[in-house]
Design a protein around this motif. Structure first.
Motif, PDB file in Angstrom:
ATOM      1  N   VAL A  52      38.456 -18.062  13.807  1.00  0.00           N
ATOM      2  CA  VAL A  52      38.711 -17.925  15.242  1.00  0.00           C
ATOM      3  C   VAL A  52      37.671 -17.030  15.907  1.00  0.00           C
ATOM      4  CG1 VAL A  52      40.350 -17.019  16.929  1.00  0.00           C
ATOM      5  CG2 VAL A  52      41.160 -18.459  15.061  1.00  0.00           C
ATOM      6  N   ALA A  53      37.206 -16.028  15.180  1.00  0.00           N
ATOM      7  CA  ALA A  53      36.157 -15.164  15.734  1.00  0.00           C
ATOM      8  C   ALA A  53      34.870 -15.948  15.938  1.00  0.00           C
ATOM      9  CB  ALA A  53      35.911 -13.981  14.800  1.00  0.00           C
ATOM     10  N   ALA A  54      34.581 -16.862  15.031  1.00  0.00           N
ATOM     11  CA  ALA A  54      33.373 -17.677  15.155  1.00  0.00           C
ATOM     12  C   ALA A  54      33.515 -18.718  16.252  1.00  0.00           C
ATOM     13  CB  ALA A  54      33.068 -18.366  13.825  1.00  0.00           C
ATOM     14  N   GLU A  55      34.728 -19.248  16.431  1.00  0.00           N
ATOM     15  CA  GLU A  55      34.976 -20.293  17.438  1.00  0.00           C
ATOM     16  C   GLU A  55      36.455 -20.258  17.820  1.00  0.00           C
ATOM     17  OE1 GLU A  55      34.689 -25.138  18.066  1.00  0.00           O
ATOM     18  OE2 GLU A  55      34.578 -24.291  16.052  1.00  0.00           O
ATOM     19  N   PRO A  56      36.804 -19.657  18.956  1.00  0.00           N
ATOM     20  CA  PRO A  56      38.210 -19.568  19.344  1.00  0.00           C
ATOM     21  C   PRO A  56      38.925 -20.916  19.374  1.00  0.00           C
ATOM     22  CG  PRO A  56      36.890 -18.143  20.733  1.00  0.00           C
ATOM     23  CD  PRO A  56      35.920 -18.936  19.896  1.00  0.00           C
ATOM     24  N   ARG A  57      38.211 -21.975  19.725  1.00  0.00           N
ATOM     25  CA  ARG A  57      38.814 -23.302  19.782  1.00  0.00           C
ATOM     26  C   ARG A  57      39.401 -23.739  18.438  1.00  0.00           C
ATOM     27  NH1 ARG A  57      35.497 -28.873  19.953  1.00  0.00           N
ATOM     28  NH2 ARG A  57      37.263 -30.324  20.093  1.00  0.00           N
ATOM     29  N   MET A  58      38.883 -23.154  17.342  1.00  0.00           N
ATOM     30  CA  MET A  58      39.374 -23.543  16.022  1.00  0.00           C
ATOM     31  C   MET A  58      40.857 -23.230  15.861  1.00  0.00           C
ATOM     32  SD  MET A  58      38.642 -25.162  13.349  1.00  0.00           S
ATOM     33  CE  MET A  58      36.840 -25.291  13.457  1.00  0.00           C
ATOM     34  N   GLY A  59      41.349 -22.233  16.574  1.00  0.00           N
ATOM     35  CA  GLY A  59      42.781 -21.936  16.509  1.00  0.00           C
ATOM     36  C   GLY A  59      43.614 -23.111  16.981  1.00  0.00           C
ATOM     37  N   ALA A  60      43.190 -23.725  18.090  1.00  0.00           N
ATOM     38  CA  ALA A  60      43.886 -24.904  18.599  1.00  0.00           C
ATOM     39  C   ALA A  60      43.778 -26.058  17.622  1.00  0.00           C
ATOM     40  CB  ALA A  60      43.308 -25.298  19.956  1.00  0.00           C
ATOM     41  N   SER A  61      42.632 -26.200  16.983  1.00  0.00           N
ATOM     42  CA  SER A  61      42.408 -27.304  16.060  1.00  0.00           C
ATOM     43  C   SER A  61      43.329 -27.220  14.850  1.00  0.00           C
ATOM     44  CB  SER A  61      40.946 -27.324  15.611  1.00  0.00           C
ATOM     45  OG  SER A  61      40.079 -27.512  16.718  1.00  0.00           O
ATOM     46  N   ILE A  62      43.492 -26.029  14.299  1.00  0.00           N
ATOM     47  CA  ILE A  62      44.366 -25.863  13.130  1.00  0.00           C
ATOM     48  C   ILE A  62      45.829 -26.058  13.519  1.00  0.00           C
ATOM     49  CG2 ILE A  62      45.143 -24.245  11.356  1.00  0.00           C
ATOM     50  CD1 ILE A  62      42.288 -25.415  10.961  1.00  0.00           C
ATOM     51  N   LEU A  63      46.200 -25.588  14.687  1.00  0.00           N
ATOM     52  CA  LEU A  63      47.565 -25.785  15.168  1.00  0.00           C
ATOM     53  C   LEU A  63      47.852 -27.278  15.332  1.00  0.00           C
ATOM     54  CD1 LEU A  63      50.218 -24.622  16.237  1.00  0.00           C
ATOM     55  CD2 LEU A  63      49.107 -24.309  18.470  1.00  0.00           C
ATOM     56  N   ARG A  64      46.896 -28.005  15.877  1.00  0.00           N
ATOM     57  CA  ARG A  64      47.055 -29.450  16.048  1.00  0.00           C
ATOM     58  C   ARG A  64      47.147 -30.146  14.685  1.00  0.00           C
ATOM     59  NH1 ARG A  64      46.324 -33.058  20.141  1.00  0.00           N
ATOM     60  NH2 ARG A  64      45.639 -35.173  19.623  1.00  0.00           N
ATOM     61  N   MET A  65      46.346 -29.711  13.741  1.00  0.00           N
ATOM     62  CA  MET A  65      46.369 -30.296  12.407  1.00  0.00           C
ATOM     63  C   MET A  65      47.762 -30.165  11.778  1.00  0.00           C
ATOM     64  SD  MET A  65      44.108 -29.256   9.055  1.00  0.00           S
ATOM     65  CE  MET A  65      42.539 -29.324   9.936  1.00  0.00           C
ATOM     66  N   PHE A  66      48.361 -29.001  11.933  1.00  0.00           N
ATOM     67  CA  PHE A  66      49.696 -28.776  11.372  1.00  0.00           C
ATOM     68  C   PHE A  66      50.716 -29.707  12.020  1.00  0.00           C
ATOM     69  CE2 PHE A  66      53.643 -26.021  11.264  1.00  0.00           C
ATOM     70  CZ  PHE A  66      53.912 -26.220   9.922  1.00  0.00           C
ATOM     71  N   PHE A  67      50.663 -29.831  13.338  1.00  0.00           N
ATOM     72  CA  PHE A  67      51.564 -30.721  14.065  1.00  0.00           C
ATOM     73  C   PHE A  67      51.401 -32.153  13.561  1.00  0.00           C
ATOM     74  CE2 PHE A  67      52.145 -33.730  17.549  1.00  0.00           C
ATOM     75  CZ  PHE A  67      53.436 -33.449  17.968  1.00  0.00           C
ATOM     76  N   HIS A  68      50.161 -32.617  13.454  1.00  0.00           N
ATOM     77  CA  HIS A  68      49.907 -33.986  13.034  1.00  0.00           C
ATOM     78  C   HIS A  68      50.306 -34.212  11.573  1.00  0.00           C
ATOM     79  CE1 HIS A  68      47.160 -35.713  16.365  1.00  0.00           C
ATOM     80  NE2 HIS A  68      47.961 -34.796  16.862  1.00  0.00           N
ATOM     81  N   ASP A  69      50.245 -33.175  10.761  1.00  0.00           N
ATOM     82  CA  ASP A  69      50.694 -33.305   9.381  1.00  0.00           C
ATOM     83  C   ASP A  69      52.210 -33.431   9.325  1.00  0.00           C
ATOM     84  OD1 ASP A  69      50.444 -33.308   6.522  1.00  0.00           O
ATOM     85  OD2 ASP A  69      51.095 -31.222   6.517  1.00  0.00           O
ATOM     86  N   CYS A  70      52.911 -32.540  10.020  1.00  0.00           N
ATOM     87  CA  CYS A  70      54.367 -32.492   9.923  1.00  0.00           C
ATOM     88  C   CYS A  70      55.039 -33.737  10.486  1.00  0.00           C
ATOM     89  CB  CYS A  70      54.896 -31.250  10.647  1.00  0.00           C
ATOM     90  SG  CYS A  70      54.460 -29.694   9.842  1.00  0.00           S
TER      91      CYS A  70
END
Length: 320
Positions: A52-70
């Protein structure tokens, strides 16, 4: 944020008791790795903090990944499996191919976890923890993650194509698709607040900014500047026009101003059943934070049936 976090943790504790069972490998537990891998949560958080420090947008990406997995056969890390000559996974399903990213972040965290406690922590649990930390690191609430998920031996591209709501979904469709997963309209509206983070491709909201009537004209004109009626499909725009890199309740304020980026977003505030709740979340960030955390615990309890063959993968992209 301290008082909000305390309230959230108290509220989530009760929910965790209700949704502590059902994993293919046994019941979920807050203490699952306490003796087997006591450092797992600190390892995951450190990995997410770096990402997230390198790219704040990555936080949204991982959250979306979890949603799409579940939403596809439960939170079983099926979304992480790579395609092979003999296997078709979920990564290239329509809802995932151009909107889910960050697999390398989970892979890097998994490598660190394996170095600390080999063949112990599932990729599914790593993803659940990473999603929680993504939210918290960007200013949102935290919650106690139930652990003990196991990793799927297979995936379903067809289910990924059919089980995930799209950006053009109606309110009725959204309510039905979430209800199919045991999630209430309130859960759905709270979880939609994840769109306070991240960016979206022009192709996913073009219809909204050119065709919808329930849209603020100045907002539509702003988005049209970088999303023409043809071409530029991959051009990005923030989903939350106010604070796209901060987890807050601004998403609901956007909706109240008819500035939802997706048609499906604005459906939550369009003279329908969720208008009252959107107003509440817009005026009460602590309520939104608490409801979001509780809904994440509920969604995180979507796991495969106990009879489903599973394992703890040594590498998240392939079965052992």
């Amino acid at each position: 944020m301290g008082s909000v976090v305390r309230c959230v943790l108290v509220a989530v504790a009760a929910v965790a008791v209700l949704f502590a069972g059902g994993a293919a490998g046994g019941p979920l537990s807050t203490k699952f790795y306490d003796s087997r891998c006591p450092n797992v949560q600190s390892i995951v958080r450190a990995g997410m903090a770096q990402a997230v420090a390198a790219e704040p947008r990555m936080g949204a990406s991982i959250l979306r990944m979890f949603f799409h997995d579940c939403f596809v056969n439960g939170c079983d890390a099926s979304i992480l499996l790579d395609d092979t000559a003999n296997f078709t996974g979920e990564k290239n399903a329509g809802p995932n191919a151009n909107s889910v990213r960050g697999y390398e972040v989970i892979d890097a965290i998994k490598t660190q976890v394996e170095a600390s406690c080999n063949a112990t922590v599932s990729c599914a649990d790593i993803l659940a923890l990473a999603a929680r930390d993504a939210v918290n690191l960007l200013g949102g609430p935290t919650w106690t993650v139930q652990l003990g998920r196991r990793d799927a031996l297979t995936a379903s591209q067809s289910a990924a194509n059919s089980n995930l709501p799209g950006p053009g979904s109606s309110l009725a469709t959204l309510i039905t698709m979430f209800a199919n997963k045991g999630l209430s309209p309130r859960d759905m509206t709270a979880l939609s607040g994840a769109h306070t983070l991240g960016q979206a491709r022009c192709v996913t909201f073009r219809g909204r900014i050119y065709n919808d009537s329930n849209i603020d004209s100045a907002f539509a004109a702003l988005r049209q500047q970088t999303c023409p009626q043809s071409g530029g499909d991959a051009t990005l725009a923030p989903i939350d026009v106010q604070t796209p890199d901060k987890f807050d309740n601004a998403y609901y304020l956007d909706l109240m101003q008819k500035q939802g980026l997706f048609h499906s977003d604005q459906e939550l505030f369009n003279g329908g059943s969720q208008d009252v709740l959107v107003r509440k979340y817009g005026g009460n960030p602590a309520m939104f934070a608490a409801d979001f955390a509780k809904a994440m615990v509920k969604m995180g309890a979507l796991v495969p049936p106990a009879s489903t063959p599973t394992e703890v993968r040594l590498s998240c992209g392939k079965i052992n």
